[in-house]
Design an enzyme around this catalytic site. Sequence first.
Site, mmCIF file in Angstrom:
data_model
loop_
_atom_site.group_PDB
_atom_site.id
_atom_site.type_symbol
_atom_site.label_atom_id
_atom_site.label_comp_id
_atom_site.label_asym_id
_atom_site.label_seq_id
_atom_site.Cartn_x
_atom_site.Cartn_y
_atom_site.Cartn_z
ATOM 1 N N CYS A 47 -9.862 -11.518 -4.220
ATOM 2 C CA CYS A 47 -8.596 -10.929 -4.625
ATOM 3 C C CYS A 47 -7.821 -10.515 -3.374
ATOM 4 O O CYS A 47 -8.410 -10.278 -2.311
ATOM 5 C CB CYS A 47 -8.873 -9.714 -5.519
ATOM 6 S SG CYS A 47 -7.427 -8.737 -5.946
ATOM 7 N N HIS A 48 -6.501 -10.398 -3.492
ATOM 8 C CA HIS A 48 -5.682 -9.964 -2.355
ATOM 9 C C HIS A 48 -6.117 -8.598 -1.833
ATOM 10 O O HIS A 48 -5.992 -8.311 -0.636
ATOM 11 C CB HIS A 48 -4.211 -9.909 -2.761
ATOM 12 C CG HIS A 48 -3.543 -11.252 -2.785
ATOM 13 N ND1 HIS A 48 -3.120 -11.884 -1.636
ATOM 14 C CD2 HIS A 48 -3.245 -12.084 -3.797
ATOM 15 C CE1 HIS A 48 -2.570 -13.048 -1.951
ATOM 16 N NE2 HIS A 48 -2.635 -13.203 -3.252
ATOM 17 N N THR A 49 -6.628 -7.740 -2.717
ATOM 18 C CA THR A 49 -7.080 -6.413 -2.288
ATOM 19 C C THR A 49 -8.228 -6.531 -1.298
ATOM 20 O O THR A 49 -8.285 -5.787 -0.306
ATOM 21 C CB THR A 49 -7.502 -5.577 -3.509
ATOM 22 O OG1 THR A 49 -6.418 -5.525 -4.433
ATOM 23 C CG2 THR A 49 -7.887 -4.168 -3.092
ATOM 24 N N HIS A 69 -14.770 -7.415 -5.690
ATOM 25 C CA HIS A 69 -14.696 -6.564 -6.884
ATOM 26 C C HIS A 69 -14.329 -7.328 -8.149
ATOM 27 O O HIS A 69 -14.339 -6.744 -9.221
ATOM 28 C CB HIS A 69 -13.716 -5.413 -6.653
ATOM 29 C CG HIS A 69 -12.304 -5.826 -6.415
ATOM 30 N ND1 HIS A 69 -11.888 -6.371 -5.216
ATOM 31 C CD2 HIS A 69 -11.208 -5.780 -7.205
ATOM 32 C CE1 HIS A 69 -10.593 -6.648 -5.287
ATOM 33 N NE2 HIS A 69 -10.164 -6.306 -6.487
ATOM 34 N N GLU A 70 -14.008 -8.612 -8.062
ATOM 35 C CA GLU A 70 -13.831 -9.422 -9.268
ATOM 36 C C GLU A 70 -15.110 -10.218 -9.470
ATOM 37 O O GLU A 70 -15.431 -11.078 -8.645
ATOM 38 C CB GLU A 70 -12.652 -10.390 -9.103
ATOM 39 C CG GLU A 70 -11.298 -9.744 -9.185
ATOM 40 C CD GLU A 70 -10.176 -10.773 -9.222
ATOM 41 O OE1 GLU A 70 -9.039 -10.371 -9.485
ATOM 42 O OE2 GLU A 70 -10.420 -11.969 -8.979
ATOM 43 N N CYS A 99 -15.315 7.368 -17.283
ATOM 44 C CA CYS A 99 -16.476 8.245 -17.478
ATOM 45 C C CYS A 99 -16.633 8.647 -18.934
ATOM 46 O O CYS A 99 -17.704 9.069 -19.361
ATOM 47 C CB CYS A 99 -16.364 9.485 -16.588
ATOM 48 S SG CYS A 99 -15.077 10.670 -17.095
ATOM 49 N N CYS A 102 -13.621 12.920 -19.020
ATOM 50 C CA CYS A 102 -12.500 13.654 -18.441
ATOM 51 C C CYS A 102 -11.275 13.603 -19.356
ATOM 52 O O CYS A 102 -11.239 12.872 -20.352
ATOM 53 C CB CYS A 102 -12.158 13.107 -17.055
ATOM 54 S SG CYS A 102 -11.407 11.459 -17.083
ATOM 55 N N CYS A 105 -9.807 10.047 -19.697
ATOM 56 C CA CYS A 105 -10.600 9.145 -20.535
ATOM 57 C C CYS A 105 -10.482 9.495 -22.014
ATOM 58 O O CYS A 105 -10.539 8.611 -22.878
ATOM 59 C CB CYS A 105 -12.066 9.162 -20.097
ATOM 60 S SG CYS A 105 -12.369 8.306 -18.524
ATOM 61 N N CYS A 113 -9.212 7.535 -14.874
ATOM 62 C CA CYS A 113 -10.370 8.431 -14.905
ATOM 63 C C CYS A 113 -10.388 9.371 -13.703
ATOM 64 O O CYS A 113 -10.224 8.942 -12.557
ATOM 65 C CB CYS A 113 -11.647 7.591 -14.949
ATOM 66 S SG CYS A 113 -13.181 8.538 -14.908
ATOM 67 N N ARG A 117 -11.730 7.046 -10.543
ATOM 68 C CA ARG A 117 -10.490 6.385 -10.123
ATOM 69 C C ARG A 117 -10.724 5.679 -8.785
ATOM 70 O O ARG A 117 -11.511 6.123 -7.952
ATOM 71 C CB ARG A 117 -9.383 7.422 -9.990
ATOM 72 C CG ARG A 117 -7.990 6.836 -9.872
ATOM 73 C CD ARG A 117 -6.940 7.928 -9.905
ATOM 74 N NE ARG A 117 -7.037 8.765 -11.115
ATOM 75 C CZ ARG A 117 -6.152 9.701 -11.402
ATOM 76 N NH1 ARG A 117 -5.127 9.939 -10.600
ATOM 77 N NH2 ARG A 117 -6.291 10.417 -12.519
ATOM 78 N N CYS A 177 -9.985 -7.624 -12.343
ATOM 79 C CA CYS A 177 -8.919 -6.988 -11.554
ATOM 80 C C CYS A 177 -7.545 -7.548 -11.877
ATOM 81 O O CYS A 177 -6.911 -7.153 -12.840
ATOM 82 C CB CYS A 177 -9.230 -7.108 -10.063
ATOM 83 S SG CYS A 177 -8.025 -6.281 -8.993
ATOM 84 N N ARG A 372 -6.813 -18.194 -7.564
ATOM 85 C CA ARG A 372 -8.123 -17.571 -7.558
ATOM 86 C C ARG A 372 -9.167 -18.630 -7.189
ATOM 87 O O ARG A 372 -9.124 -19.748 -7.693
ATOM 88 C CB ARG A 372 -8.475 -16.956 -8.913
ATOM 89 C CG ARG A 372 -7.802 -15.606 -9.164
ATOM 90 C CD ARG A 372 -8.309 -14.559 -8.187
ATOM 91 N NE ARG A 372 -7.794 -13.223 -8.438
ATOM 92 C CZ ARG A 372 -6.702 -12.730 -7.869
ATOM 93 N NH1 ARG A 372 -5.997 -13.465 -7.013
ATOM 94 N NH2 ARG A 372 -6.315 -11.493 -8.120
#
Length: 379
Positions: A47-49, A69-70, A99, A102, A105, A113, A117, A177, A372
Amino acid sequence: MASTGQVIRCKAAVAWEAGKPLVIEEVEVAPPQAMEVRLKILFTSLCHTDVYFWEAKGQTPLFPRIFGHEAGGIVESVGEGVTDLEPGDHVLPVFTGECKECRHCKSEESNMCDLLRINTDRGVMLSDGKSRFSIRGQPIYHFVGTSTFSEYTVIHVGCLAKINPAAPLDKVCLLSCGISTGLGATLNVAKPKPGSSVAIFGLGAVGLAAAEGARISGASRIIGVDLHSSRFNEAKKFGVTEFVNPNDHDKPVHEVIAEMTDGGVDRSVECTGSISAMISAFECVHDGWGVAVLVGVPSKDDSFKTNPMNFLSERTLKGTFFGNYKPRSDLPSVVEKYMNKELELEKFISHEVPFSEINKAFEYMLAKASLRCIIRMGA
């Protein structure tokens, strides 16, 4: 399982320095602690992130680190207190969590969250402030709590969505993502009506996912706005019907769109992070009912400036985070949209590489040649 409670040795792609190629290393992955899950990653995607923080642009470098993370994977073992997942479950890791305790959520209006977060600066686990990755005793930092560029990883249970085991992980891993972010921005926040007009600013993967959401919603006109006219043919696959390149006009793009649509579009979704695109996305929606949704992340020093009359004439401006999806509660239903052939994911996949060639995925993205790239673990 024989590995439960034991350290697992596996391959991971480690970023030792900012902007340098990842190195395939043997890492040790510790067993999960309380409220954690260790899973085997089968497929992941770039991903770009990942690229942004790997390049460490404007960020405090945190290396060595395992990005990613994907992804899609299978639960290997669970830590104390984990009751809703068990070994063998198919899951999607997510960079933000739920979670379920909170205020956010418990709210029907928020997915942000308090506990889980996104945090790009924290390279350790929440429970004890330590990493679960190491190489010969040297800790390796986590990334956004997921670190899926490893054959095994440890993730907080609140950042894992249990999904239909029949769903192909090499496709639905994309929902961790960017695709869900763009899709949800349209379906959950903009909410265009059948027959309406929608403008999408930015036709990268997130923008095309927003266009896909407009297609699913039944929008009759989907106007793609991008500085690269070469993207229009690809965008047609996602339902885009018209294309506007701001560089081709001698007037502001919001005026161009207003002329095309008799006063403005019904909805717009901005997916670039450019502050000028954000302002244009808002100013191009129709007075009385137009809604603009901001998805892209601007520079921290940017300011959004528009005439207050744009609000008083009943235009609405909204923002969204991860498409307003709660990861654990909502992602399983997004997977079912794919399983029911409402959502098409294959067209987002431009490349596929084995894990041993993960650096090619970075090359494709840096060359702007990829939407992707699926990375096959264990290959």
